[in-house]
Design a protein around this motif. Structure first.
Motif, PDB file in Angstrom:
ATOM      1  N   ALA A 405       0.829  -1.211   0.000  1.00 15.88           N
ATOM      2  CA  ALA A 405       0.000   0.000   0.000  1.00 15.88           C
ATOM      3  C   ALA A 405       0.866   1.265   0.000  1.00 15.88           C
ATOM      4  O   ALA A 405       0.563   2.252  -0.692  1.00 15.88           O
ATOM      5  CB  ALA A 405      -0.924  -0.009   1.208  1.00 15.88           C
ATOM      6  N   ILE A 406       1.956   1.194   0.788  1.00 12.82           N
ATOM      7  CA  ILE A 406       2.866   2.352   0.827  1.00 12.82           C
ATOM      8  C   ILE A 406       3.500   2.574  -0.543  1.00 12.82           C
ATOM      9  O   ILE A 406       3.640   3.718  -1.020  1.00 12.82           O
ATOM     10  CB  ILE A 406       3.945   2.125   1.905  1.00 12.82           C
ATOM     11  N   ILE A 407       3.890   1.454  -1.195  1.00 15.82           N
ATOM     12  CA  ILE A 407       4.515   1.562  -2.518  1.00 15.82           C
ATOM     13  C   ILE A 407       3.527   2.145  -3.526  1.00 15.82           C
ATOM     14  O   ILE A 407       3.892   3.003  -4.355  1.00 15.82           O
ATOM     15  CB  ILE A 407       5.012   0.181  -2.982  1.00 15.82           C
ATOM     16  N   ILE A 408       2.262   1.652  -3.437  1.00 15.72           N
ATOM     17  CA  ILE A 408       1.259   2.138  -4.397  1.00 15.72           C
ATOM     18  C   ILE A 408       1.030   3.634  -4.229  1.00 15.72           C
ATOM     19  O   ILE A 408       0.888   4.384  -5.216  1.00 15.72           O
ATOM     20  CB  ILE A 408      -0.056   1.361  -4.218  1.00 15.72           C
ATOM     21  N   VAL A 409       0.999   4.067  -2.953  1.00 18.16           N
ATOM     22  CA  VAL A 409       0.806   5.505  -2.704  1.00 18.16           C
ATOM     23  C   VAL A 409       2.001   6.293  -3.221  1.00 18.16           C
ATOM     24  O   VAL A 409       1.857   7.373  -3.816  1.00 18.16           O
ATOM     25  CB  VAL A 409       0.584   5.757  -1.202  1.00 18.16           C
ATOM     26  N   ALA A 410       3.206   5.720  -2.970  1.00 19.54           N
ATOM     27  CA  ALA A 410       4.421   6.431  -3.365  1.00 19.54           C
ATOM     28  C   ALA A 410       4.602   6.450  -4.880  1.00 19.54           C
ATOM     29  O   ALA A 410       5.069   7.437  -5.462  1.00 19.54           O
ATOM     30  CB  ALA A 410       5.630   5.806  -2.697  1.00 19.54           C
ATOM     31  N   VAL A 411       4.238   5.316  -5.482  1.00 18.84           N
ATOM     32  CA  VAL A 411       4.444   5.218  -6.933  1.00 18.84           C
ATOM     33  C   VAL A 411       3.158   5.674  -7.619  1.00 18.84           C
ATOM     34  O   VAL A 411       2.217   4.913  -7.741  1.00 18.84           O
ATOM     35  CB  VAL A 411       4.813   3.777  -7.336  1.00 18.84           C
ATOM     36  N   SER A 412       3.089   6.863  -8.012  1.00 16.57           N
ATOM     37  CA  SER A 412       1.883   7.424  -8.626  1.00 16.57           C
ATOM     38  C   SER A 412       1.957   7.474 -10.146  1.00 16.57           C
ATOM     39  O   SER A 412       0.994   7.818 -10.809  1.00 16.57           O
ATOM     40  CB  SER A 412       1.640   8.839  -8.083  1.00 16.57           C
ATOM     41  N   SER A 413       3.087   7.125 -10.649  1.00 16.15           N
ATOM     42  CA  SER A 413       3.237   7.244 -12.095  1.00 16.15           C
ATOM     43  C   SER A 413       2.646   6.008 -12.769  1.00 16.15           C
ATOM     44  O   SER A 413       3.081   4.870 -12.526  1.00 16.15           O
ATOM     45  CB  SER A 413       4.716   7.392 -12.454  1.00 16.15           C
ATOM     46  N   LEU A 414       1.640   6.202 -13.581  1.00 13.77           N
ATOM     47  CA  LEU A 414       1.000   5.092 -14.296  1.00 13.77           C
ATOM     48  C   LEU A 414       1.976   4.429 -15.260  1.00 13.77           C
ATOM     49  O   LEU A 414       1.979   3.194 -15.423  1.00 13.77           O
ATOM     50  CB  LEU A 414      -0.217   5.614 -15.071  1.00 13.77           C
ATOM     51  N   GLY A 415       2.850   5.180 -15.844  1.00 14.60           N
ATOM     52  CA  GLY A 415       3.819   4.621 -16.770  1.00 14.60           C
ATOM     53  C   GLY A 415       4.782   3.664 -16.073  1.00 14.60           C
ATOM     54  O   GLY A 415       5.128   2.607 -16.621  1.00 14.60           O
ATOM     55  N   ILE A 417       4.141   1.987 -13.379  1.00 15.70           N
ATOM     56  CA  ILE A 417       3.396   0.763 -13.032  1.00 15.70           C
ATOM     57  C   ILE A 417       3.274  -0.139 -14.247  1.00 15.70           C
ATOM     58  O   ILE A 417       3.466  -1.362 -14.174  1.00 15.70           O
ATOM     59  CB  ILE A 417       2.013   1.127 -12.470  1.00 15.70           C
ATOM     60  N   GLN A 418       2.953   0.421 -15.408  1.00 18.47           N
ATOM     61  CA  GLN A 418       2.828  -0.374 -16.625  1.00 18.47           C
ATOM     62  C   GLN A 418       4.159  -1.021 -17.007  1.00 18.47           C
ATOM     63  O   GLN A 418       4.202  -2.192 -17.427  1.00 18.47           O
ATOM     64  CB  GLN A 418       2.328   0.516 -17.764  1.00 18.47           C
ATOM     65  N   TRP A 419       5.234  -0.246 -16.886  1.00 22.56           N
ATOM     66  CA  TRP A 419       6.551  -0.807 -17.213  1.00 22.56           C
ATOM     67  C   TRP A 419       6.905  -1.986 -16.299  1.00 22.56           C
ATOM     68  O   TRP A 419       7.389  -3.014 -16.750  1.00 22.56           O
ATOM     69  CB  TRP A 419       7.604   0.300 -17.077  1.00 22.56           C
ATOM     70  N   ARG A 420       6.608  -1.785 -15.030  1.00 24.18           N
ATOM     71  CA  ARG A 420       6.908  -2.847 -14.063  1.00 24.18           C
ATOM     72  C   ARG A 420       6.070  -4.101 -14.355  1.00 24.18           C
ATOM     73  O   ARG A 420       6.571  -5.235 -14.301  1.00 24.18           O
ATOM     74  CB  ARG A 420       6.622  -2.341 -12.644  1.00 24.18           C
ATOM     75  N   LYS A 424       7.375  -7.885 -15.466  1.00 25.81           N
ATOM     76  CA  LYS A 424       6.993  -9.099 -14.735  1.00 25.81           C
ATOM     77  C   LYS A 424       6.389 -10.141 -15.671  1.00 25.81           C
ATOM     78  O   LYS A 424       6.654 -11.333 -15.546  1.00 25.81           O
ATOM     79  CB  LYS A 424       5.999  -8.761 -13.626  1.00 25.81           C
ATOM     80  N   ARG A 425       5.568  -9.684 -16.612  1.00 25.52           N
ATOM     81  CA  ARG A 425       4.959 -10.620 -17.570  1.00 25.52           C
ATOM     82  C   ARG A 425       6.022 -11.309 -18.404  1.00 25.52           C
ATOM     83  O   ARG A 425       5.917 -12.504 -18.690  1.00 25.52           O
ATOM     84  CB  ARG A 425       3.959  -9.885 -18.461  1.00 25.52           C
ATOM     85  N   ARG A 426       7.032 -10.536 -18.840  1.00 27.04           N
ATOM     86  CA  ARG A 426       8.093 -11.144 -19.634  1.00 27.04           C
ATOM     87  C   ARG A 426       8.833 -12.208 -18.815  1.00 27.04           C
ATOM     88  O   ARG A 426       9.160 -13.282 -19.321  1.00 27.04           O
ATOM     89  CB  ARG A 426       9.080 -10.063 -20.118  1.00 27.04           C
ATOM     90  N   GLU A 427       9.115 -11.901 -17.572  1.00 23.58           N
ATOM     91  CA  GLU A 427       9.798 -12.879 -16.719  1.00 23.58           C
ATOM     92  C   GLU A 427       8.948 -14.140 -16.521  1.00 23.58           C
ATOM     93  O   GLU A 427       9.459 -15.268 -16.567  1.00 23.58           O
ATOM     94  CB  GLU A 427      10.112 -12.249 -15.360  1.00 23.58           C
TER      95      GLU A 427
END
Length: 688
Positions: A405-415, A417-420, A424-427
């Motif tokens: 939850a802390i990470i989600i709040v901290a990471v606000s950039s949609l781009g 999140i999509q990159w991450r 993960k999907r590739r891995e």
């Protein structure tokens, strides 16, 4: 005069407890009150009904106790919820379900401790102590009794103290610590007298008198029997009074007061005969016969013992049959009737060995109970460990969620999140591809191994066919000369004129020839079964079928002092091939007796489960090793176990069983541990 076996004393104790416990007037009163009761009052009435039914109708106890427990949970009662669980444990124990009783007592103890219910905690400890005592686990039972006694003393609960003192008295008696046993019996009597319940008082007097009888303290036994008689006169309990009178007559007999013994025994015998109490009648006749024997009135003594023997044979009372044959043997000695003397002596010795089997069976049951309890306790410990692990995982997951939850709040950039997510999907896809390749490689290896196994199986099948053909030819060629040898031996025995040694040689020849013919029969059966037609189904009662089979093998079991009995069977109409089933049970019972040591037990059980008939044959023989299991149902494979009395073993019995079970589209399972016996469980589908 013959000493009465321990099993008879146990029978009288259990029977007197049974007859003293039932209070039909109270049951009727409770049932009437239950119709209009609700809430806590209904809970208490259900519990009281469960308690009153415990001896005569234990299933009713379970029924009412379950209702009481469910109602108590629904009402969220703060205390007393363990009482119906304890009652269910008592009922299951009387039904012989020791593990079910243990589960309920253990649950009752946990519930009582959670509710801080000291009274039910004490009763739970006492019940667990009695359960372990009955199974011979004396050290564990003592610990529970002492805990119960301490709690009852703190609560000043007289009734609970009386139960616990009687429990400790029985424990000390079993350990032959007679002073402590006597002290606790007397303490229980003192409390019972103070409480004033005449039935409980009579029971306490009777148990104490029996203790003194077993220790040959006849004067003290006589005193407490008179006290029990007085209590019985107050409540007009004719059948229990008759039982007390039989004990009185035996005590008078032991003291040499034959006239008093005859008079009181005749009075008791009259009541028992009028009430047609078939359980007590054989012993009453035996007591009267002993008195007549001591008075040297052998005609009347023989009459009484024959009456006892006739009823004991009907009720299958082994102890009474043994005593009757013993005294008939002694009378035959006095009358110099050699034929009758030999016949009754042989019958007595066989039954005496059967009595020993009952004690051994009890010891085995105790061992099995201890093993099962240890398994349950280990499972409980594993469950506790798993619960701790689960709690730790939940805590860890909660912590992970907070961090996420802390990470989600901290990471606000949609781009970001999509990159991450894309990364993960590739891995994951790469891992899946690697796993798929691994699976393909494994599949190819399995195909190659299956091909090798198929070729090997075909080779083995060809070799096996050649062996069966050869064995069939040899069996047919050997059968005729063996039959001729047996016929010649029969003729020599019939014509007579042989000495004792010659007769022994003839019998040895016949026995050896019979073993050879039995082997040939098995060989021919194996060959025939492999070419057999479709089974011929017919409808019959499985309980009658198993009873007949068990009776057929009783002589063979008794010859080795093995206790063969039906532990459990349901009356079920089944549709199966009787010839196939006859051979299956014959082979399994033959093996169980053949590979069991003397003075062990063989138990037969059967029932219905999920539209299947299951049949269990359990023994306490040598068991099977892991290596044995690899060759269990193969023909001519002799396993690690060996017959215990020199019997023959050709390695065909289990192979025939497996073939027949397969023909009936069933399955056979083995539960065994080397050195601790084995259990074969057959499951056969029931046809509509």
């Amino acid at each position: 005069m013959a000493k009465k076996p321990l099993i008879l004393s146990l029978f009288l104790l259990s029977w007197s407890t049974f007859t003293l416990a039932q209070n039909l007037h109270l049951i009727d009163s409770l049932s009437r009150q239950l119709r209009s009761a609700d809430g806590k009052a209904r809970f208490e009435l259900l519990s009281d009904l469960a308690w009153e039914y415990r001896f005569s109708y234990p299933d009713s106890t379970v029924h009412y106790a379950r209702q009481a427990f469910d109602l108590g949970q629904k009402l969220k009662l703060p205390t007393g919820l363990a009482e119906p669980l304890n009652f269910m444990g008592v009922a299951l124990n009387y039904k012989g379900d020791r593990l079910g009783a243990f589960d309920n007592y253990t649950q009752a103890l946990k519930v009582a401790m959670d509710q801080k219910d000291s009274l039910q905690t004490a009763y739970s400890n006492n019940n667990l102590g009695r359960l372990f005592f009955e199974q011979g686990l004396l050290a564990r039972s003592y610990d529970y009794f002492i805990r119960a006694l301490s709690i009852f003393e703190n609560l000043n609960d007289s009734s609970g103290l009386a139960y616990t003192y009687q429990s400790l008295a029985n424990l000390y008696k079993s350990q032959r610590d007679y002073p402590k046993a006597e002290s606790n019996y007397l303490k229980a009597i003192k409390i019972r007298l103070a409480l004033g319940n005449t039935r409980d008082i009579m029971s306490a007097f009777s148990q104490t008198a029996r203790f003194y009888q077993d220790n040959n303290q006849h004067d003290k036994a006589l005193r407490y029997l008179h006290l029990a008689d007085s209590a019985g006169q107050v409540i007009h309990d004719e059948i229990n009074l008759a039982e007390v009178h039989i004990s009185l007559s035996e005590t008078f007999l032991n003291k040499g007061h034959l006239d008093e013994a005859e008079a009181i025994c005749a009075e008791a015998l009259k009541v028992i005969a009028e009430k047609k109490n078939m359980r007590m009648l054989p012993q009453a006749y035996i007591s009267m016969g002993q008195i007549m024997f001591e008075k040297r009135d052998y005609v009347q003594a023989k009459k009484q013992f024959n009456l006892a023997l006739a009823i004991a044979m009907t009720t299958k009372d082994i102890a009474s049959k043994m005593e009757a044959h013993y005294f008939l043997w002694k009378i035959s000695e006095k009358e110099k009737n050699k034929l009758s003397e030999l016949s009754n002596l042989n019958a007595y010795l066989l039954l005496k060995d059967s009595i020993k089997d009952l004690d051994l069976a009890r010891q085995v049951e105790r061992l099995q109970f201890e093993i099962e309890i240890e398994r349950k306790e280990q499972e409980n410990e594993l469950l506790k460990v798993d619960q701790v692990k689960t709690d730790a995982i939940i805590k860890q997951q909660r912590l992970s969620n907070i961090i996420l939850a802390i990470i989600i709040v901290a990471v606000s950039s949609l781009g970001f999140i999509q990159w991450r997510s894309s990364k993960k999907r590739r891995e994951i896809n790469e891992k899946l591809a690697q796993q798929n390749q691994f699976i393909q490689n494994q599949r190819q290896e399995i195909i190659e191994q299956n091909e090798k196994l198929s070729r090997r199986n075909q080779q083995l099948s060809d070799i096996n066919h050649e062996k069966d053909t050869l064995m069939s030819i040899v069996a047919h060629d050997l059968k005729s000369p063996l039959n001729r040898i047996k016929g010649i031996a029969d003729l020599m025995e019939i014509e007579g004129g042989l000495s004792k040694d010659q007769l022994s040689y003839v019998r040895m020849t016949k026995d050896t020839t019979q073993l050879g013919l039995a082997l040939i029969k098995d060989l021919l059966d194996v060959h025939m079964l492999e070419e057999s037609v479709v089974p011929n189904y017919s409808t019959f009662d499985i309980s009658h079928f198993l009873l007949e089979k068990t009776n057929t093998f009783l002589p063979a079991a008794e010859a080795k002092n093995i206790h063969l009995h039906i532990a459990r069977v349901e009356t079920i109409e089944v549709q199966l091939d009787t010839d196939y089933l006859h051979r299956i049970i014959d082979n399994l019972l033959t093996n169980a007796i053949k590979f069991s040591k003397r003075e062990t037990t063989v138990a037969v059980s059967a029932g219905r489960e999920n539209n299947e008939l299951w049949i269990s044959i359990a023994d306490q023989g040598q068991g099977f090793s892991e290596k044995d299991r690899l060759h269990l149902f193969q023909k001519f494979k002799k396993l690690s176990a060996r017959p215990t009395a020199g019997e023959s073993s050709n390695g065909l019995g289990l192979a025939i069983v497996k073939t027949l079970v397969d023909r009936l589209k069933g399955s056979i399972d083995l539960v065994s541990e080397q050195g601790k016996g084995s259990e074969f469980i057959i499951r056969l589908p029931l046809k509509n």
